[in-house]
Design a protein around this motif. Structure first.
Motif, PDB file in Angstrom:
ATOM      1  N   LEU A 108       0.690 -78.650 160.232  1.00 27.57           N
ATOM      2  CA  LEU A 108       1.605 -79.343 161.137  1.00 27.57           C
ATOM      3  C   LEU A 108       1.360 -80.841 160.995  1.00 27.57           C
ATOM      4  O   LEU A 108       0.512 -81.413 161.673  1.00 27.57           O
ATOM      5  N   GLY A 109       2.087 -81.470 160.075  1.00 25.99           N
ATOM      6  CA  GLY A 109       1.898 -82.890 159.844  1.00 25.99           C
ATOM      7  C   GLY A 109       0.545 -83.176 159.209  1.00 25.99           C
ATOM      8  O   GLY A 109      -0.158 -82.289 158.723  1.00 25.99           O
ATOM      9  N   ASN A 110       0.172 -84.439 159.225  1.00 23.51           N
ATOM     10  CA  ASN A 110      -1.097 -84.880 158.654  1.00 23.51           C
ATOM     11  C   ASN A 110      -1.917 -85.613 159.705  1.00 23.51           C
ATOM     12  O   ASN A 110      -1.375 -86.156 160.660  1.00 23.51           O
ATOM     13  N   THR A 111      -3.222 -85.622 159.532  1.00 24.69           N
ATOM     14  CA  THR A 111      -4.092 -86.453 160.343  1.00 24.69           C
ATOM     15  C   THR A 111      -4.974 -87.253 159.407  1.00 24.69           C
ATOM     16  O   THR A 111      -5.183 -86.881 158.251  1.00 24.69           O
ATOM     17  N   GLU A 112      -5.509 -88.333 159.910  1.00 24.87           N
ATOM     18  CA  GLU A 112      -6.261 -89.236 159.044  1.00 24.87           C
ATOM     19  C   GLU A 112      -7.628 -88.692 158.661  1.00 24.87           C
ATOM     20  O   GLU A 112      -8.232 -89.139 157.695  1.00 24.87           O
ATOM     21  N   TRP A 113      -8.121 -87.680 159.385  1.00 22.12           N
ATOM     22  CA  TRP A 113      -9.476 -87.202 159.129  1.00 22.12           C
ATOM     23  C   TRP A 113      -9.533 -85.813 158.510  1.00 22.12           C
ATOM     24  O   TRP A 113     -10.531 -85.421 157.916  1.00 22.12           O
ATOM     25  N   ALA A 120       2.624 -89.611 166.500  1.00 21.66           N
ATOM     26  CA  ALA A 120       3.763 -89.784 165.593  1.00 21.66           C
ATOM     27  C   ALA A 120       3.408 -89.374 164.171  1.00 21.66           C
ATOM     28  O   ALA A 120       4.256 -88.850 163.433  1.00 21.66           O
ATOM     29  N   SER A 121       2.150 -89.569 163.774  1.00 20.31           N
ATOM     30  CA  SER A 121       1.739 -89.214 162.416  1.00 20.31           C
ATOM     31  C   SER A 121       1.761 -87.711 162.184  1.00 20.31           C
ATOM     32  O   SER A 121       1.735 -87.251 161.036  1.00 20.31           O
ATOM     33  N   THR A 122       1.819 -86.942 163.264  1.00 18.82           N
ATOM     34  CA  THR A 122       1.865 -85.478 163.145  1.00 18.82           C
ATOM     35  C   THR A 122       3.190 -85.012 162.578  1.00 18.82           C
ATOM     36  O   THR A 122       3.270 -83.936 161.989  1.00 18.82           O
ATOM     37  N   TYR A 123       4.239 -85.808 162.727  1.00 14.32           N
ATOM     38  CA  TYR A 123       5.580 -85.363 162.370  1.00 14.32           C
ATOM     39  C   TYR A 123       6.163 -86.221 161.255  1.00 14.32           C
ATOM     40  O   TYR A 123       5.983 -87.442 161.236  1.00 14.32           O
ATOM     41  N   ALA A 124       6.860 -85.544 160.350  1.00 13.77           N
ATOM     42  CA  ALA A 124       7.496 -86.265 159.249  1.00 13.77           C
ATOM     43  C   ALA A 124       8.962 -86.569 159.542  1.00 13.77           C
ATOM     44  O   ALA A 124       9.595 -87.306 158.800  1.00 13.77           O
ATOM     45  N   THR A 125       9.511 -85.977 160.587  1.00 11.57           N
ATOM     46  CA  THR A 125      10.920 -86.183 160.899  1.00 11.57           C
ATOM     47  C   THR A 125      11.106 -87.458 161.727  1.00 11.57           C
ATOM     48  O   THR A 125      10.187 -87.935 162.381  1.00 11.57           O
ATOM     49  N   ASP A 126      12.305 -87.980 161.679  1.00 11.00           N
ATOM     50  CA  ASP A 126      12.657 -89.156 162.483  1.00 11.00           C
ATOM     51  C   ASP A 126      13.480 -88.728 163.692  1.00 11.00           C
ATOM     52  O   ASP A 126      14.491 -89.336 164.045  1.00 11.00           O
ATOM     53  N   THR A 127      13.037 -87.659 164.313  1.00 13.61           N
ATOM     54  CA  THR A 127      13.700 -87.084 165.480  1.00 13.61           C
ATOM     55  C   THR A 127      12.726 -87.065 166.644  1.00 13.61           C
ATOM     56  O   THR A 127      11.556 -86.726 166.475  1.00 13.61           O
ATOM     57  N   ILE A 128      13.196 -87.445 167.819  1.00 14.60           N
ATOM     58  CA  ILE A 128      12.392 -87.392 169.035  1.00 14.60           C
ATOM     59  C   ILE A 128      13.254 -86.757 170.132  1.00 14.60           C
ATOM     60  O   ILE A 128      14.425 -87.123 170.302  1.00 14.60           O
ATOM     61  N   PHE A 129      12.673 -85.804 170.856  1.00 12.43           N
ATOM     62  CA  PHE A 129      13.342 -85.231 172.018  1.00 12.43           C
ATOM     63  C   PHE A 129      12.740 -85.837 173.276  1.00 12.43           C
ATOM     64  O   PHE A 129      11.519 -85.890 173.416  1.00 12.43           O
ATOM     65  N   ILE A 130      13.587 -86.302 174.187  1.00 13.47           N
ATOM     66  CA  ILE A 130      13.154 -86.708 175.517  1.00 13.47           C
ATOM     67  C   ILE A 130      13.668 -85.632 176.467  1.00 13.47           C
ATOM     68  O   ILE A 130      14.865 -85.345 176.513  1.00 13.47           O
ATOM     69  N   LEU A 131      12.736 -85.025 177.203  1.00 10.71           N
ATOM     70  CA  LEU A 131      13.028 -83.798 177.927  1.00 10.71           C
ATOM     71  C   LEU A 131      12.997 -84.003 179.429  1.00 10.71           C
ATOM     72  O   LEU A 131      11.980 -84.395 179.999  1.00 10.71           O
ATOM     73  N   GLY A 132      14.144 -83.764 180.063  1.00 10.21           N
ATOM     74  CA  GLY A 132      14.234 -83.738 181.511  1.00 10.21           C
ATOM     75  C   GLY A 132      14.315 -82.304 182.003  1.00 10.21           C
ATOM     76  O   GLY A 132      14.170 -81.355 181.229  1.00 10.21           O
ATOM     77  N   LYS A 133      14.603 -82.121 183.287  1.00  3.82           N
ATOM     78  CA  LYS A 133      14.540 -80.786 183.877  1.00  3.82           C
ATOM     79  C   LYS A 133      15.891 -80.241 184.307  1.00  3.82           C
ATOM     80  O   LYS A 133      15.961 -79.257 185.042  1.00  3.82           O
ATOM     81  N   GLY A 134      16.981 -80.854 183.867  1.00  2.08           N
ATOM     82  CA  GLY A 134      18.295 -80.366 184.265  1.00  2.08           C
ATOM     83  C   GLY A 134      18.548 -78.949 183.790  1.00  2.08           C
ATOM     84  O   GLY A 134      17.973 -78.497 182.795  1.00  2.08           O
ATOM     85  N   ASP A 184       4.294 -78.354 155.060  1.00  2.92           N
ATOM     86  CA  ASP A 184       4.316 -79.030 156.355  1.00  2.92           C
ATOM     87  C   ASP A 184       5.417 -78.453 157.233  1.00  2.92           C
ATOM     88  O   ASP A 184       6.603 -78.506 156.886  1.00  2.92           O
ATOM     89  N   LEU A 185       5.027 -77.905 158.382  1.00  2.00           N
ATOM     90  CA  LEU A 185       5.998 -77.318 159.302  1.00  2.00           C
ATOM     91  C   LEU A 185       6.875 -78.360 159.985  1.00  2.00           C
ATOM     92  O   LEU A 185       7.858 -78.001 160.635  1.00  2.00           O
ATOM     93  N   THR A 186       6.517 -79.633 159.883  1.00  2.00           N
ATOM     94  CA  THR A 186       7.367 -80.669 160.473  1.00  2.00           C
ATOM     95  C   THR A 186       8.481 -81.086 159.518  1.00  2.00           C
ATOM     96  O   THR A 186       9.275 -81.964 159.850  1.00  2.00           O
TER      97      THR A 186
END
Length: 512
Positions: free
Chosen positions: A458-463, A13-27, A472-474
């Motif tokens: 692409l976002g931030n990481t702690e290290w 989650a820390s990789t992304y700054a947006t408050d958007t999540i995609f849940i992906l099925g196979k339809g 930031d591409l996110t």
């Protein structure tokens, strides 16, 4: 296990700054979504839906899904599963699977309301639990787009065409029952989540759908093959990835897709021979990273392999975006030649490596991007005398401070390169933006730059250490940068003076 799941979700989650999540099925409706839509938000895939688009987390419990994921090449950063599944260079967290029976349907929805995370037979329930944990970690509501959940059984048209082989078992009657049951539970979940930390939006053609695939494309995607305003592009925008992919192919893919979605014409990578480029004392020095204990461990992880570059080449061809590499030494130069690169870059970092630069000038006749940070006019004269055989010499004004103070951006140097190009037609003026924002680059375009480069992450990481100017591409920052460059192109226009169709005379001379 709870700590492991929380740590995994927090890291992704820390990789992304947006408050958007995609849940992906196979339809099959997933085929209507531009894959670039998924590039800058967290993606949770169910079973083997990662075949449709790379995912951050895939969730499954069936052995057929395990077989399919292994056969198709592991396109998720991490996996939640109850099986004995393992994946190379991926994090796998084993979670209890709780089977669904006729008597236990109420218990599943009770667990859902209580926030208990197990792997349910109705996998999107587990995915929604993961999304809830993201909301809790971020401390704010999340918008969830459910993509590829058609809940529609038609023999021969059950799954996305991007799923090359259906590994799922079961009769048609069993599958019809599953689809019907899933729709019931989805409607129930929507009811439970009203007013909660998750705003769930179904993408499709159901009565409860909030938007269609076309509308989702308009929200997140962008058609880039031709400018919408009809104005031809003269300036090439380069997304400089540096080594911010950390040698992680999935992260690399997401960065490339995000750069393309933002409007970049090229992405740029780096290549060096670690063992010969750095001094032995540098390589053995302690260095804290997830990849080992020394600087050598860290640097080796960041370098892309031959297979990685082949992957980049194919992906960029598929996306219709160019790619090139900063080649820092002779072994790397020889290595890259097997990909027949139309462009290479020689960065400011190696401006003092004259023997190597001279070697490139004698052995490469295509386009050379040469960055001029930490150099003066004596270096310029040497470059003009040395690089006489290349098809194009793209002289890229740069200052090697991160960030570059405004007074050191040197846009006037771009104008100087523009004047040089009138005497030396193979010269192309360019600008590498190590300053904040877009203004310096837009002014460089006005001064004659035909290529501009911006560092991205692409976002931030702690290290990880990111240079201060990497956008930031996110977030929309890089797309905004590209849009400003396109606007600057339009404002600059042509050098030939002529009467434009927009002009008219307020006071016309009367005919006698």
């Amino acid at each position: 296990m709870a700590d492991t799941i929380s740590d995994l979700i927090a890291n992704i989650a820390s990789t992304y700054a947006t408050d958007t999540i995609f849940i992906l099925g196979k339809g099959p409706s997933a085929d209507l979504i531009d894959p670039q839509v998924f590039s800058s938000a967290m993606v949770i895939a169910l079973n083997d839906a990662e075949q449709i688009a790379p995912a951050d987390i895939s969730i499954f419990h069936a052995d057929w899904a395990k077989a399919s994921i292994a056969a198709n090449g592991y396109r998720s950063r991490a996996y939640l599963t109850s099986t004995d599944f393992t994946a190379p260079l991926r994090q796998v967290v084993h979670v209890e699977h709780t089977p669904l029976t006729q008597e236990s349907t109420d218990l599943m929805m009770q667990r859902f309301q209580a926030g208990v995370l197990v792997i349910e037979d109705i996998l999107f329930i587990t995915a929604l639990q993961v999304a809830r944990k993201v909301a809790a970690l971020r401390g704010r509501p999340q918008t969830i787009y459910m993509v590829g959940f058609d809940f529609n059984f038609e023999a021969g048209h059950t799954y996305s065409e991007r799923v090359e082989r259906d590994f799922a078992a079961g009769s048609e009657a069993d599958r019809r029952l599953v689809f019907t049951m899933q729709e019931f539970f989805f409607i129930n979940a929507l009811y439970i989540l009203k007013g909660s930390e998750l705003e769930v939006k179904h993408v499709g053609a159901k009565p409860f759908s909030v938007l269609s695939p076309t509308e989702l494309n308009h929200m997140f995607g962008r058609r880039l093959d031709a400018p919408e305003d009809g104005h031809p592009r003269k300036v090439s925008v380069v997304a400089e990835l540096t080594t911010n992919h950390f040698g992680d192919r999935l992260r690399l893919e997401r960065m490339i897709r995000s750069a393309k979605a933002s409007g970049a014409d090229h992405i740029k990578l780096q290549k060096r021979d670690v063992d010969s480029f750095y001094a032995p004392e540098q390589l053995t020095a302690p260095y804290v990273s997830p990849f080992g204990k020394t600087f050598a461990d860290y640097r080796h992880q960041l370098e892309l392999s031959r297979d990685d570059f082949a992957f980049v080449d194919k992906l960029c061809r598929d996306l219709n975006i160019g790619w090139f590499v900063s080649v820092l030494d002779e072994p790397s130069f020889r290595f890259l030649q097997e990909f027949d690169p139309p462009i290479i870059k020689l960065p400011s970092t190696i401006s003092e490596h004259r023997d190597y630069l001279d070697y490139v000038s004698k052995n490469y006749t295509r386009s050379v991007v040469l960055s001029t940070g930490m150099t003066d006019d004596a270096y310029e004269r040497w470059v003009l005398e040395t690089f006489t055989s290349c098809e194009q010499l793209i002289l890229m004004q740069a200052n090697s401070a991160y960030p570059t103070p405004l007074e050191d951006c040197g846009v006037g140097i771009v104008r100087h390169y523009h004047e040089l190009s009138k005497v030396h037609p193979h010269i192309v003026p360019a600008y590498s933006s190590h300053d904040f924002g877009w203004l310096g680059s837009a002014l460089a375009v006005a001064a004659g730059a035909r290529m501009v480069e911006k560092h991205v992450k692409l976002g931030n990481t702690e290290w990880a250490h990111f240079d201060a100017v990497a956008v930031d591409l996110t977030t929309p920052a890089f797309k905004d940068y590209v849009d400003h460059i396109r606007e600057a192109e339009r404002i600059v226009g042509e050098e030939e003076k002529k009467v434009n169709s927009s002009e008219h005379h307020k006071y016309r001379r009367k005919a006698s």
